[in-house]
Design a protein around this motif. Structure first.
Motif, short mmCIF file in Angstrom:
data_model
loop_
_atom_site.label_atom_id
_atom_site.label_comp_id
_atom_site.label_asym_id
_atom_site.label_seq_id
_atom_site.Cartn_x
_atom_site.Cartn_y
_atom_site.Cartn_z
N HIS A 233 14.74 -25.30 -61.06
CA HIS A 233 13.86 -24.31 -61.69
C HIS A 233 14.61 -23.16 -62.36
CE1 HIS A 233 10.17 -26.14 -60.24
NE2 HIS A 233 10.76 -26.30 -59.05
N ARG A 234 15.91 -23.29 -62.51
CA ARG A 234 16.67 -22.27 -63.25
C ARG A 234 16.31 -22.33 -64.74
NH1 ARG A 234 22.88 -22.46 -60.88
NH2 ARG A 234 22.43 -21.43 -58.88
N ASP A 235 16.64 -21.27 -65.44
CA ASP A 235 16.41 -21.23 -66.88
C ASP A 235 17.73 -20.90 -67.58
OD1 ASP A 235 15.23 -21.22 -69.35
OD2 ASP A 235 14.39 -19.18 -69.16
N PRO A 236 18.38 -21.87 -68.20
CA PRO A 236 17.98 -23.29 -68.28
C PRO A 236 18.27 -24.00 -66.97
CG PRO A 236 20.10 -23.01 -69.33
CD PRO A 236 19.65 -21.62 -68.92
N PRO A 237 17.56 -25.10 -66.68
CA PRO A 237 17.78 -25.82 -65.43
C PRO A 237 19.14 -26.50 -65.39
CG PRO A 237 16.29 -27.03 -66.85
CD PRO A 237 16.50 -25.71 -67.50
N THR A 238 19.68 -26.63 -64.21
CA THR A 238 20.93 -27.36 -64.04
C THR A 238 20.69 -28.85 -64.35
OG1 THR A 238 21.61 -25.85 -62.28
CG2 THR A 238 22.77 -27.97 -62.42
N PRO A 239 21.53 -29.48 -65.14
CA PRO A 239 21.35 -30.92 -65.43
C PRO A 239 21.21 -31.73 -64.14
CG PRO A 239 23.04 -30.01 -66.84
CD PRO A 239 22.71 -28.94 -65.84
N LYS A 240 20.24 -32.60 -64.12
CA LYS A 240 19.96 -33.34 -62.91
C LYS A 240 21.14 -34.21 -62.47
CE LYS A 240 14.95 -33.44 -63.58
NZ LYS A 240 13.75 -34.28 -63.81
#
Length: 244
Positions: A233-240
């Motif tokens: 849910h970070r902005d931008p999200p950490t790459p999965k």
């Protein structure tokens, strides 16, 4: 017959419990993901032994795991039918239900001439099996049959994980098990996959695309889950793929 008793005592008929496992190639450090579809190939190797010359024999295995119960029926030529159902509260009832469904699909019954072996966390509770085999033995025999060069197996079960060291003959030379914490178990991995809205298969494939990785400092499943949620849910999200 005496010959049949010798074969049974040697434990030729064993059932392998792999929900999700990773086979480690020591000689090339390569990891291969193993899923339920892999079970069929292994059981052909483990069970297709004739006890009498020229006479077709029927073999069956049942594996009672924490979350699923598996049954397979084979003859000398290979698998006739396999079946997977959710495990219930009673291991005996789960094993019987899985086996009866498989038998019905094969047009057989428990009264048929079957050599039945059980394994898994509820393997010793199955009264209709002729033998109970340890999961470590099953993992070792099945893996060695398909991958003779493998010397270590990491089995990730639903609520436990097991690491097995094999010798050149495919026998267990050492092993260690972990069942005290949810971290590193199949249920934990399933939960992580749900958090990232993907299947376990997709999560496995995506892991190979990672160029780097993020540190998950929590060794407890609860704390690790919280860290994964924060990354997602970070902005931008950490790459999965980096989280995986």
């Amino acid at each position: 017959s005496a010959a049949s008793d010798v074969y049974k005592r040697q434990g030729f008929f064993s059932w392998l419990d792999i929900k999700t496992a990773y086979v480690t190639y020591i000689n090339c450090c390569r990891f291969v993901e193993v899923h339920d579809c892999f079970i069929d190939s292994i059981f052909i190797s483990l069970f297709s032994h004739s006890l009498t010359g020229g006479m077709a024999m029927l073999f069956a295995g049942v594996d009672i795991g924490s979350t699923s119960t598996k049954a397979v029926i084979l003859d000398d030529d290979g698998i006739l039918v396999s079946n997977v159902i959710p495990s219930g509260d009673e291991a005996e009832l789960s094993a019987k239900a899985a086996m009866e469904q498989a038998l019905n699909r094969a047009g057989l019954s428990l009264d048929s001439s079957l050599s039945i072996v059980s394994t898994g966390v509820g393997g010793k509770s199955v009264s209709f099996s002729q033998q109970q085999k340890a999961i470590t033995t099953c993992l070792a025999r099945g893996t060695h049959r398909l991958f003779p060069s493998v010397r270590m197996v990491i089995d990730i079960g639903a609520e436990s994980s097991t690491v097995i060291k094999l010798n050149e003959r495919g026998r267990v030379s050492d092993w260690a098990g972990h069942d005290k914490c949810a971290a590193g178990t199949g249920i934990f991995l399933q939960q992580m996959a749900r958090l990232m809205q993907m299947t376990l298969e997709d999560m496995s494939a995506l892991s190979f695309q990672a160029k780097s990785r993020v540190d998950i400092s929590g060794t407890c499943a609860v704390f690790a889950e919280s860290e994964v949620i924060s990354h997602v849910h970070r902005d931008p999200p950490t790459p999965k793929e980096e989280i995986i």
